[in-house]
Design a protein around this motif. Structure first.
Motif, PDB file in Angstrom:
ATOM      1  N   LEU A 209       0.840  -1.199   0.000  1.00 27.89           N
ATOM      2  CA  LEU A 209       0.000   0.000   0.000  1.00 27.89           C
ATOM      3  C   LEU A 209       0.873   1.246   0.000  1.00 27.89           C
ATOM      4  CD1 LEU A 209      -2.724   1.462   0.245  1.00 27.89           C
ATOM      5  CD2 LEU A 209      -2.593   1.119   2.730  1.00 27.89           C
ATOM      6  N   ALA A 210       1.968   1.217   0.748  1.00 27.94           N
ATOM      7  CA  ALA A 210       2.882   2.359   0.788  1.00 27.94           C
ATOM      8  C   ALA A 210       3.474   2.648  -0.590  1.00 27.94           C
ATOM      9  CB  ALA A 210       4.000   2.101   1.799  1.00 27.94           C
ATOM     10  N   ASP A 211       3.722   1.590  -1.383  1.00 29.83           N
ATOM     11  CA  ASP A 211       4.224   1.799  -2.740  1.00 29.83           C
ATOM     12  C   ASP A 211       3.209   2.557  -3.575  1.00 29.83           C
ATOM     13  OD1 ASP A 211       6.209   1.132  -4.947  1.00 29.83           O
ATOM     14  OD2 ASP A 211       4.372   0.221  -5.744  1.00 29.83           O
ATOM     15  N   SER A 212       1.933   2.184  -3.435  1.00 27.59           N
ATOM     16  CA  SER A 212       0.868   2.892  -4.152  1.00 27.59           C
ATOM     17  C   SER A 212       0.780   4.342  -3.684  1.00 27.59           C
ATOM     18  CB  SER A 212      -0.468   2.174  -3.924  1.00 27.59           C
ATOM     19  OG  SER A 212      -1.535   2.906  -4.467  1.00 27.59           O
ATOM     20  N   LEU A 213       0.898   4.546  -2.379  1.00 29.63           N
ATOM     21  CA  LEU A 213       0.830   5.897  -1.830  1.00 29.63           C
ATOM     22  C   LEU A 213       1.992   6.750  -2.314  1.00 29.63           C
ATOM     23  CD1 LEU A 213      -0.260   8.062   0.090  1.00 29.63           C
ATOM     24  CD2 LEU A 213       0.915   6.880   1.962  1.00 29.63           C
ATOM     25  N   ARG A 214       3.187   6.153  -2.390  1.00 31.51           N
ATOM     26  CA  ARG A 214       4.337   6.916  -2.896  1.00 31.51           C
ATOM     27  C   ARG A 214       4.086   7.401  -4.316  1.00 31.51           C
ATOM     28  NH1 ARG A 214       7.222   2.800  -0.082  1.00 31.51           N
ATOM     29  NH2 ARG A 214       7.476   1.593  -2.006  1.00 31.51           N
ATOM     30  N   ALA A 231      13.341   1.529  -0.873  1.00 32.63           N
ATOM     31  CA  ALA A 231      14.771   1.814  -0.790  1.00 32.63           C
ATOM     32  C   ALA A 231      15.096   3.196  -1.366  1.00 32.63           C
ATOM     33  CB  ALA A 231      15.565   0.742  -1.530  1.00 32.63           C
ATOM     34  N   ASP A 232      14.377   3.594  -2.411  1.00 30.39           N
ATOM     35  CA  ASP A 232      14.617   4.905  -3.019  1.00 30.39           C
ATOM     36  C   ASP A 232      14.317   6.053  -2.058  1.00 30.39           C
ATOM     37  OD1 ASP A 232      15.217   3.636  -5.413  1.00 30.39           O
ATOM     38  OD2 ASP A 232      13.168   3.828  -6.191  1.00 30.39           O
ATOM     39  N   MET A 233      13.363   5.833  -1.135  1.00 26.53           N
ATOM     40  CA  MET A 233      12.876   6.931  -0.314  1.00 26.53           C
ATOM     41  C   MET A 233      13.901   7.434   0.687  1.00 26.53           C
ATOM     42  SD  MET A 233      10.102   7.756  -1.609  1.00 26.53           S
ATOM     43  CE  MET A 233       9.709   9.040  -0.425  1.00 26.53           C
ATOM     44  N   GLY A 239      13.963  15.780  -0.142  1.00 26.55           N
ATOM     45  CA  GLY A 239      13.495  16.655  -1.210  1.00 26.55           C
ATOM     46  C   GLY A 239      11.982  16.679  -1.303  1.00 26.55           C
ATOM     47  N   TYR A 240      11.378  15.519  -1.173  1.00 31.75           N
ATOM     48  CA  TYR A 240       9.913  15.448  -1.196  1.00 31.75           C
ATOM     49  C   TYR A 240       9.331  16.281  -0.067  1.00 31.75           C
ATOM     50  CZ  TYR A 240       5.606  13.734   0.862  1.00 31.75           C
ATOM     51  OH  TYR A 240       4.391  13.669   1.489  1.00 31.75           O
ATOM     52  N   ALA A 269      16.293  14.498   8.974  1.00 32.10           N
ATOM     53  CA  ALA A 269      16.019  13.715  10.187  1.00 32.10           C
ATOM     54  C   ALA A 269      14.979  12.626   9.964  1.00 32.10           C
ATOM     55  CB  ALA A 269      15.556  14.639  11.304  1.00 32.10           C
ATOM     56  N   ILE A 270      14.286  12.675   8.842  1.00 31.60           N
ATOM     57  CA  ILE A 270      13.253  11.676   8.575  1.00 31.60           C
ATOM     58  C   ILE A 270      13.885  10.297   8.413  1.00 31.60           C
ATOM     59  CG2 ILE A 270      11.710  10.858   6.738  1.00 31.60           C
ATOM     60  CD1 ILE A 270      10.689  13.695   6.463  1.00 31.60           C
ATOM     61  N   GLU A 271      13.310   9.317   9.048  1.00 28.60           N
ATOM     62  CA  GLU A 271      13.805   7.934   8.989  1.00 28.60           C
ATOM     63  C   GLU A 271      12.873   7.132   8.078  1.00 28.60           C
ATOM     64  OE1 GLU A 271      15.222   6.302  12.712  1.00 28.60           O
ATOM     65  OE2 GLU A 271      15.064   8.270  13.647  1.00 28.60           O
ATOM     66  N   ALA A 272      13.261   7.072   6.798  1.00 31.35           N
ATOM     67  CA  ALA A 272      12.394   6.493   5.768  1.00 31.35           C
ATOM     68  C   ALA A 272      12.050   5.037   6.055  1.00 31.35           C
ATOM     69  CB  ALA A 272      13.058   6.621   4.398  1.00 31.35           C
ATOM     70  N   GLU A 273      12.962   4.308   6.681  1.00 25.48           N
ATOM     71  CA  GLU A 273      12.727   2.886   6.924  1.00 25.48           C
ATOM     72  C   GLU A 273      11.559   2.640   7.865  1.00 25.48           C
ATOM     73  OE1 GLU A 273      15.744   4.312   9.944  1.00 25.48           O
ATOM     74  OE2 GLU A 273      15.360   4.575   7.797  1.00 25.48           O
TER      75      GLU A 273
END
Length: 1020
Positions: A209-214, A231-233, A239-240, A269-273
């Motif tokens: 679902l997160a892939d769709s949201l991205r 992994a790209d995030m 930047g986003y 500071a955002i922790e994408a994982e």
């Protein structure tokens, strides 16, 4: 065994070959299943041969009727029909043997496939080229490699999740010309169908679902189609994030002050994982109801959401960038979560962040409609409401202005009900309000009828919650068998503001005045009869709830400045309210509370040092850090908040109350290996709440040094060194010593008392345990202090239906090599209960007992232990499977005797059970189970009747009904003695069993609130 005949049917084998259908193969398989259950000696039985022929003929008849001409049968579909025929033949054990047979063969096939080839990624299915249709109608070939990559990435780190299974299930739904949106949904839906077999697929579905949201968010911001893997995030989030803030401000949804933060530092500071940590229910809930969108297109990603909330709460901090990062890390780690209004509105242009509002409605027409108007304004931005209606005069009371008689409080409650329906919190969730009435009000009996489905609908409030505000004097008279007098508040106005001994004395004076003929409107009833009516209404409709006026007031820190006249929507807030004076309502105070909850489960782990090193326990140092930051965040809400009415602002700035609670209590017990129905669980409730209370009070006192004491501090219990643990004695004194509440202390409370006296407090109230219904879904833990509802069930809420499975149970069954397809089938068939499943050990059944298998006395005992540490209250639900009047009487009087301030919903079993249509072999069985109570496992049969609430040794507990395993210690109640009722309500009719339909009292039209009712505020 049937002879080989030409049925005209064909079967497509797994290798694709089409062969004639042979009924004899069914007969052989069914015979083996019977022999597995009955033993080889049964192979010569005439009965067995007849049963095999009957099942085979039934399968053949269904296949012949359903099969389309010329189309081959699917092998799996044939086997499904065999299982179904066995279940319809009332052969569940044989059906399980057949399921096990299929499972063994399936595993063997998979093993052969693995040995033949073990690719690093799942193999994309070989099929003709499939085209995907874009929104503009253009078509392009499906990028199968990206689909494989995304699914593989979603399964990474989850040892029990198989990407090939998800890909295969996805492929089954893909067709030529599929839309982009459908293609994004396909793997998500494929993964969620596997959740019942393996909880890890809930995380897989969330990641998909997160892939769709991205794709949705990135495309919206860039203006052209974009996508990115998880992994790209790590590189793209910073930047986003800056672009997201800018676009949100342009759309006038985000506060322009957010642009003044150091967006580069915050983005870094955002922790994408942490996007990978959600369950499907959690992320879908955020997607549907929380993430910012423009005309339906979401442009807010999960970590941006948490950072936006954190920035909104830090906007007035001196070092707001550092504070925002600190707050973000706490939220995104799931160690703590703010309440829904804060998550909805923090950082937006309308930051109404508070959760609960309490008002008192005065006895004046303009005040009544001003109160209803206030309800609408407060509900608009997601506030939950508690209204005290006690001052409004009752039926038959004189109206001086018109020289007429009053119609009572009920017609106005009907208007308040309809207002709550009309103002539905911006479409995000239903408007929610609870009306409170004191037990001495002359309209109390009509009030009890408000939620019934029969009678004059103009005097019913089907959408509004109701609660009884019960003084101790009433319950004393219930126990002594005395009379109770009902008054109209216009003739006894000071009773509303009195409590404890002062109330009892003044109440008796008014009774004497009535006897002398000095009062016009009053009525006498036996107290026990009214108590019966209260409990009957509670059971039949789930309302009005039982809350205790004297306990709430005698232990309130703010006795010096007012009275607690009601609780809130969910019965955990106990704050003062005032209606104000005159047309301008000068001095009116609408109590406001600002909520958030610690995820207690995140603080139970393997300890590395200290006394418990090497064992699983509560990490008290981590809890201290979490609580300290959380209290600061909640205090910030008060200054940032958008107040829609002036009386709310006045009250909140004067007293600055917050309500820090907890969630994930049941998860903690699973990790500790402690059954909910045990003395150890009660002790853990006590110890964990003591830790949370200590650090919350300490944090508020430290804030007072930095920011100043709350304005009404002087004269409060705090200022006199009376902490919540000390205020128990005030309640005990008012009750003449009759209070059965534990007083054990473990921490250095003397030092904290001295600190509070010298430093003061920043907040008049600090703690309250809310239901956490939605935020616990977001975090992925059990709700609040609740026991597990069922180990496997389908949850319904505003985001849809979700399969919920107890991951702790699955892990334990895997450890014992008991988790397989048969176990899934058994759990579904027995609606998530373990008691009917023979091969599950007794200790596992005890540990994973569900809410309706745990006697309510255990919940009350744990609640009493928590209550001694709380300056407010807790949302305490009680559960019943097949109750009697005696059960309810004893439970609610036990809550009163043990010092609980409030209770919340009385929960019954629900008509909505696990969706059995996905259980191979039980299609169609659901209707039979629902329609035939005798065919379903009885909820009450799994739990012995507790009898009187007293110390009951486990060995002496009454036995379970014949053929049912007894839960044993679960039926034993804590050592609390409650006086027995002199009379009890009628027990449920013998013809009504605890089954898949709600149990109801004879002649009643509805049942107590069902826990998975999507219209219930607590379930949102």
């Amino acid at each position: 065994m049937p002879e080989a005949v030409d049925t005209g049917l064909t079967v497509q084998r797994r290798d694709g070959e089409v062969v004639p259908f042979d009924p004899g193969r069914i007969a052989v398989a069914v015979t083996k299943a019977f022999l597995a259950v009955e033993g080889e000696a049964a192979q010569h039985s005439t009965r067995l041969r007849a049963q095999v022929r009957s099942v085979t003929d039934a399968v053949l008849e269904v296949l012949t009727r359903r099969q389309a001409a010329g189309r081959p049968l699917d092998l799996e579909a044939i086997q499904d029909q065999v299982e179904l025929a066995l279940m319809r033949a009332e052969q569940p054990k044989v059906a399980r043997a057949y399921i096990l047979y299929r499972e063994q063969h399936r595993q063997a096939r998979e093993e052969r496939a693995r040995q033949a080839s073990a690719p690093a990624q799942p193999a994309a299915p070989q099929r003709p080229v499939v085209h995907v249709t874009a929104a503009d109608g253009t078509r392009a070939p499906l990028d199968t490699q990206r689909l494989v990559t995304v699914i593989t990435e979603a399964c990474q780190g989850l040892s029990d999740a198989d990407p090939q299974a998800v890909l295969t299930a996805t492929d089954a739904t893909v067709y030529d010309g599929i839309s982009v949106k459908e293609l994004q949904q396909a793997p998500v839906l494929a993964a969620r169908t596997l959740v019942e077999r393996e909880p890890a697929y809930s995380t897989v579905a969330a990641r998909l679902l997160a892939d769709s949201l991205r794709s949705e968010a990135l495309s919206f911001l860039s203006g052209s189609p974009e996508s990115a893997t998880a992994a790209d995030m790590a590189e793209r989030y910073p930047g986003y994030f800056a672009g997201y803030i800018q676009r949100g401000i342009e759309l006038e949804q985000l506060d322009p002050q957010l642009a003044e933060f150091d967006l580069d530092a915050l983005g870094a500071a955002i922790e994408a994982e942490r996007d990978l940590d959600f369950t499907y229910l959690g992320l879908q809930t955020l997607y549907d109801r929380y993430f910012l969108h423009h005309r339906g297109t979401r442009y807010e990603l999960p970590q941006a959401f948490f950072m936006r909330v954190a920035m909104g709460l830090a906007v007035r901090e001196i070092d707001r960038d550092a504070a925002a990062i600190e707050f973000y890390r706490l939220l995104s780690s799931f160690d703590f979560m703010c309440s829904t209004p804060t998550l909805f509105n923090s950082g937006t242009t309308r930051p109404q962040l508070s959760s609960c509002f309490l008002t008192t409605v005065d006895d004046d027409l303009s005040a009544i409609f001003a109160g209803i108007r206030d309800n609408a304004l407060l509900a608009k931005f997601s506030g939950g409401l508690g209204n005290d209606w006690t001052p409004v005069r009752g039926i038959g009371a004189h109206i001086k202005g018109t020289n007429g008689n009053s119609s009572g409080v009920v017609p106005f409650l009907k208007i308040a009900n309809d207002t709550a329906v009309a103002v539905n919190q911006g479409g995000k969730r239903k408007g929610a309000v609870c009306a409170y009435l004191e037990t001495w009000h002359v309209d109390i009996e009509e009030f009890l009828e408000l939620r019934r489905n029969t009678g004059d609908d103009r005097r019913r409030t089907h959408d509004m919650n109701t609660a009884n505000w019960v003084p101790d004097e009433f319950l004393r008279r219930v126990e002594s068998g005395e009379q109770w007098t009902l008054f109209s508040p216009d003739e006894v106005p000071d009773l509303h503001d009195l409590y404890g001994t002062a109330f009892a004395e003044r109440y008796r004076e008014y009774e004497a005045a009535a006897d002398r003929g000095e009062l016009r409107v009053f009525r006498r009833v036996p107290a026990l009869d009214l108590w019966r009516k209260m409990l009957t209404a509670l059971f039949e409709t789930g309302h009005p709830w039982i809350t205790f006026k004297d306990a709430c007031n005698l232990r309130s820190p703010q006795q010096h400045v007012g009275v607690v006249h009601s609780s809130n929507l969910c019965t955990e807030i106990t704050l003062n309210t005032k209606p104000g004076v005159g047309q301008t309502r000068d001095g009116a105070e609408t109590a406001v509370c600002n909520l958030g909850s610690v995820n207690l489960a995140a603080h139970v782990r393997l300890l590395q040092d200290g006394p418990g090193a090497g064992t699983v326990g509560l990490d008290t140092e981590k809890l201290r850090r979490t609580v300290t930051t959380a209290v600061r965040m909640l205090d910030n809400v008060i200054d940032i908040n958008l107040y829609t009415i002036p009386s709310a602002r006045r009250s909140n700035l004067s007293h600055r109350p917050v309500g820090l609670g907890l969630m994930g209590f049941a998860d903690c017990l699973y990790r500790l290996g402690i059954p909910y129905a045990s003395d150890a669980a009660v002790a853990f409730a006590d110890e964990s709440m003591e830790q949370l209370s200590y650090w919350a009070i300490s944090a508020s006192s430290d804030l007072a040094v930095q920011r100043g004491r709350y304005p009404s501090f002087e004269g409060s219990l705090w200022s006199r060194g009376v902490l919540p643990i000390d205020s128990i004695e005030l309640l005990a004194e008012a009750r003449g010593g009759e209070l059965q509440q534990d007083r054990t202390q473990r921490m250095d409370w003397d030092a904290l008392r001295s600190k509070v006296i010298s430093q003061g407090m920043r907040n008049s109230n600090v703690m309250a345990i809310a239901p956490t219904a939605t935020i616990s879904n977001i975090v992925g833990v059990s709700q609040s202090i609740e026991p597990t509802y069922r180990n496997l069930f389908v949850k319904s809420n505003m985001s849809g239906d979700f399969t919920v499975i107890n991951e702790h149970l699955v892990a334990e069954l895997k450890r014992r090599d008991l988790w397989d397809e048969v176990m899934v089938g058994d759990l579904k068939y027995f609606d998530g209960s373990l008691w009917e499943i023979d091969r599950i050990p007794a200790d596992v059944k005890e540990l994973f007992a569900t809410a309706f298998e745990i006697h309510g006395s255990w919940l009350i005992q744990a609640a009493s232990r928590r209550q001694k540490w709380l300056d407010q209250a807790q949302s305490l639900n009680l559960y019943i499977a097949a109750p009697s009047g005696r059960d309810l009487d004893e439970l609610y009087r036990m809550a009163w005797h043990t010092g609980c301030k409030t209770t919340y919903y009385l929960r019954s079993t629900s008509a909505t059970h696990v969706e059995k249509s996905t259980l191979r072999g039980t299609d169609g069985k659901l209707n039979a189970v629902s329609a035939n109570a005798s065919a379903a496992p009885s909820a009450s049969a799994a739990m012995p009747s507790p009898g009187p609430i007293a110390a009951t040794p486990a060995a002496a507990a009454p036995s379970a009904s014949a053929g049912k395993p007894s839960p044993g210690p679960i039926a034993a109640t804590p050592a609390v003695t409650v006086p027995a009722a002199s009379a009890a309500m009628p027990s449920p009719s013998a013809s009504v069993a605890a089954s898949d339909i709600p149990t109801v009292l004879p002649g009643s039209d509805v049942a107590a609130c069902s826990i998975d009712n999507p219209d219930c505020e607590a379930c949102q």
